[in-house]
Design a protein around this motif. Structure first.
Motif, PDB file in Angstrom:
ATOM      1  N   GLU A 116      13.654  57.910 -61.676  1.00  0.00           N
ATOM      2  CA  GLU A 116      14.228  58.187 -62.991  1.00  0.00           C
ATOM      3  C   GLU A 116      13.145  57.939 -64.038  1.00  0.00           C
ATOM      4  O   GLU A 116      12.348  57.009 -63.906  1.00  0.00           O
ATOM      5  N   ILE A 117      13.115  58.776 -65.065  1.00  0.00           N
ATOM      6  CA  ILE A 117      12.098  58.573 -66.090  1.00  0.00           C
ATOM      7  C   ILE A 117      12.304  57.259 -66.837  1.00  0.00           C
ATOM      8  O   ILE A 117      11.364  56.708 -67.389  1.00  0.00           O
ATOM      9  N   THR A 118      13.527  56.750 -66.789  1.00  0.00           N
ATOM     10  CA  THR A 118      13.781  55.479 -67.460  1.00  0.00           C
ATOM     11  C   THR A 118      13.032  54.325 -66.789  1.00  0.00           C
ATOM     12  O   THR A 118      12.864  53.275 -67.392  1.00  0.00           O
ATOM     13  N   THR A 119      12.564  54.531 -65.552  1.00  0.00           N
ATOM     14  CA  THR A 119      11.797  53.461 -64.897  1.00  0.00           C
ATOM     15  C   THR A 119      10.433  53.276 -65.554  1.00  0.00           C
ATOM     16  O   THR A 119       9.782  52.266 -65.331  1.00  0.00           O
ATOM     17  N   LEU A 120      10.001  54.239 -66.369  1.00  0.00           N
ATOM     18  CA  LEU A 120       8.736  54.097 -67.096  1.00  0.00           C
ATOM     19  C   LEU A 120       8.853  53.067 -68.217  1.00  0.00           C
ATOM     20  O   LEU A 120       7.884  52.394 -68.558  1.00  0.00           O
ATOM     21  N   VAL A 121      10.046  52.946 -68.797  1.00  0.00           N
ATOM     22  CA  VAL A 121      10.256  52.034 -69.920  1.00  0.00           C
ATOM     23  C   VAL A 121       9.979  50.604 -69.469  1.00  0.00           C
ATOM     24  O   VAL A 121      10.460  50.165 -68.427  1.00  0.00           O
ATOM     25  N   GLY A 122       9.160  49.921 -70.249  1.00  0.00           N
ATOM     26  CA  GLY A 122       8.813  48.539 -69.943  1.00  0.00           C
ATOM     27  C   GLY A 122       7.489  48.389 -69.201  1.00  0.00           C
ATOM     28  O   GLY A 122       6.957  47.289 -69.111  1.00  0.00           O
ATOM     29  N   ARG A 123       6.960  49.484 -68.687  1.00  0.00           N
ATOM     30  CA  ARG A 123       5.681  49.387 -67.978  1.00  0.00           C
ATOM     31  C   ARG A 123       4.535  49.257 -68.972  1.00  0.00           C
ATOM     32  O   ARG A 123       4.562  49.826 -70.055  1.00  0.00           O
ATOM     33  N   GLU A 124       3.532  48.504 -68.563  1.00  0.00           N
ATOM     34  CA  GLU A 124       2.349  48.340 -69.397  1.00  0.00           C
ATOM     35  C   GLU A 124       1.416  49.528 -69.201  1.00  0.00           C
ATOM     36  O   GLU A 124       1.344  50.102 -68.111  1.00  0.00           O
ATOM     37  N   VAL A 125       0.702  49.872 -70.263  1.00  0.00           N
ATOM     38  CA  VAL A 125      -0.230  50.994 -70.244  1.00  0.00           C
ATOM     39  C   VAL A 125      -1.642  50.445 -70.457  1.00  0.00           C
ATOM     40  O   VAL A 125      -1.878  49.653 -71.374  1.00  0.00           O
TER      41      VAL A 125
ATOM     42  N   TRP B 112      -2.662  62.636 -71.189  1.00  0.00           N
ATOM     43  CA  TRP B 112      -3.668  61.580 -71.056  1.00  0.00           C
ATOM     44  C   TRP B 112      -3.413  60.698 -69.840  1.00  0.00           C
ATOM     45  O   TRP B 112      -4.284  59.940 -69.439  1.00  0.00           O
ATOM     46  N   VAL B 113      -2.203  60.763 -69.272  1.00  0.00           N
ATOM     47  CA  VAL B 113      -1.845  59.897 -68.145  1.00  0.00           C
ATOM     48  C   VAL B 113      -2.624  60.314 -66.906  1.00  0.00           C
ATOM     49  O   VAL B 113      -2.660  61.486 -66.543  1.00  0.00           O
ATOM     50  N   ARG B 114      -3.242  59.342 -66.263  1.00  0.00           N
ATOM     51  CA  ARG B 114      -4.015  59.584 -65.052  1.00  0.00           C
ATOM     52  C   ARG B 114      -3.302  59.067 -63.808  1.00  0.00           C
ATOM     53  O   ARG B 114      -3.482  59.601 -62.727  1.00  0.00           O
ATOM     54  N   ALA B 115      -2.527  57.989 -63.931  1.00  0.00           N
ATOM     55  CA  ALA B 115      -1.832  57.426 -62.777  1.00  0.00           C
ATOM     56  C   ALA B 115      -0.619  56.638 -63.247  1.00  0.00           C
ATOM     57  O   ALA B 115      -0.640  56.008 -64.302  1.00  0.00           O
ATOM     58  N   VAL B 116       0.437  56.707 -62.444  1.00  0.00           N
ATOM     59  CA  VAL B 116       1.652  55.942 -62.722  1.00  0.00           C
ATOM     60  C   VAL B 116       1.959  55.116 -61.486  1.00  0.00           C
ATOM     61  O   VAL B 116       2.072  55.650 -60.382  1.00  0.00           O
ATOM     62  N   GLY B 117       2.062  53.828 -61.673  1.00  0.00           N
ATOM     63  CA  GLY B 117       2.401  52.903 -60.593  1.00  0.00           C
ATOM     64  C   GLY B 117       3.101  51.721 -61.221  1.00  0.00           C
ATOM     65  O   GLY B 117       3.954  51.889 -62.090  1.00  0.00           O
ATOM     66  N   ASP B 118       2.710  50.529 -60.820  1.00  0.00           N
ATOM     67  CA  ASP B 118       3.264  49.335 -61.471  1.00  0.00           C
ATOM     68  C   ASP B 118       2.884  49.309 -62.942  1.00  0.00           C
ATOM     69  O   ASP B 118       3.590  48.748 -63.768  1.00  0.00           O
ATOM     70  N   VAL B 119       1.721  49.889 -63.247  1.00  0.00           N
ATOM     71  CA  VAL B 119       1.279  50.093 -64.627  1.00  0.00           C
ATOM     72  C   VAL B 119       0.926  51.567 -64.768  1.00  0.00           C
ATOM     73  O   VAL B 119       0.824  52.287 -63.777  1.00  0.00           O
ATOM     74  N   VAL B 120       0.721  52.008 -66.006  1.00  0.00           N
ATOM     75  CA  VAL B 120       0.347  53.394 -66.261  1.00  0.00           C
ATOM     76  C   VAL B 120      -1.097  53.394 -66.761  1.00  0.00           C
ATOM     77  O   VAL B 120      -1.447  52.633 -67.662  1.00  0.00           O
ATOM     78  N   LEU B 121      -1.929  54.238 -66.154  1.00  0.00           N
ATOM     79  CA  LEU B 121      -3.321  54.371 -66.577  1.00  0.00           C
ATOM     80  C   LEU B 121      -3.485  55.657 -67.373  1.00  0.00           C
ATOM     81  O   LEU B 121      -2.989  56.707 -66.962  1.00  0.00           O
ATOM     82  N   ILE B 122      -4.178  55.542 -68.503  1.00  0.00           N
ATOM     83  CA  ILE B 122      -4.443  56.723 -69.325  1.00  0.00           C
ATOM     84  C   ILE B 122      -5.945  56.861 -69.533  1.00  0.00           C
ATOM     85  O   ILE B 122      -6.709  55.930 -69.274  1.00  0.00           O
ATOM     86  N   ASN B 123      -6.366  58.027 -70.017  1.00  0.00           N
ATOM     87  CA  ASN B 123      -7.779  58.267 -70.311  1.00  0.00           C
ATOM     88  C   ASN B 123      -8.309  57.191 -71.238  1.00  0.00           C
ATOM     89  O   ASN B 123      -7.585  56.673 -72.090  1.00  0.00           O
TER      90      ASN B 123
END
Length: 96
Positions: free
Chosen positions: A7-16, A68-79
């Motif tokens: 669910e896209i709501t699982t992104l909420v609260g993750r650190e970038v 800009w997002v490069r990876a989504v896991g426990d955290v989100v990595l961006i450029n």
């Protein structure tokens, strides 16, 4: 057993973080394009003040383009482009 889509709501609260490991902020919401059924941006809060003190007022957030997002896991990595906000502008010499 196949894994169901997240669910896209699982992104909420993750650190970038940037690719270079610099904390950018925390996801508070997502921007959607309903016609294309796609995430187009991440609304970040709890911003890294060092990155945004010059450009964003305290207590407000930013929207980072999802491209800009490069990876989504426990955290989100961006450029690492986000870190360029913090870098001093190159000295501009005025030619008279």
């Amino acid at each position: 057993m196949s894994k169901s889509p997240e669910e896209i709501t699982t992104l909420v609260g993750r650190e970038v973080y940037s690719n270079n490991g610099v904390f950018v902020g925390e996801i508070e919401d997502v921007r959607l394009n309903l016609d294309q059924q796609a995430v187009t941006g991440l609304a970040l809060g709890q911003l890294n003040r060092e990155l945004f003190s010059e450009t964003v007022q305290l207590g407000t957030g930013v929207i980072v383009p999802y491209r800009w997002v490069r990876a989504v896991g426990d955290v989100v990595l961006i450029n690492d482009i986000i870190e360029r906000l913090k870098q001093p502008e190159e000295s501009e010499e005025v030619v008279v």
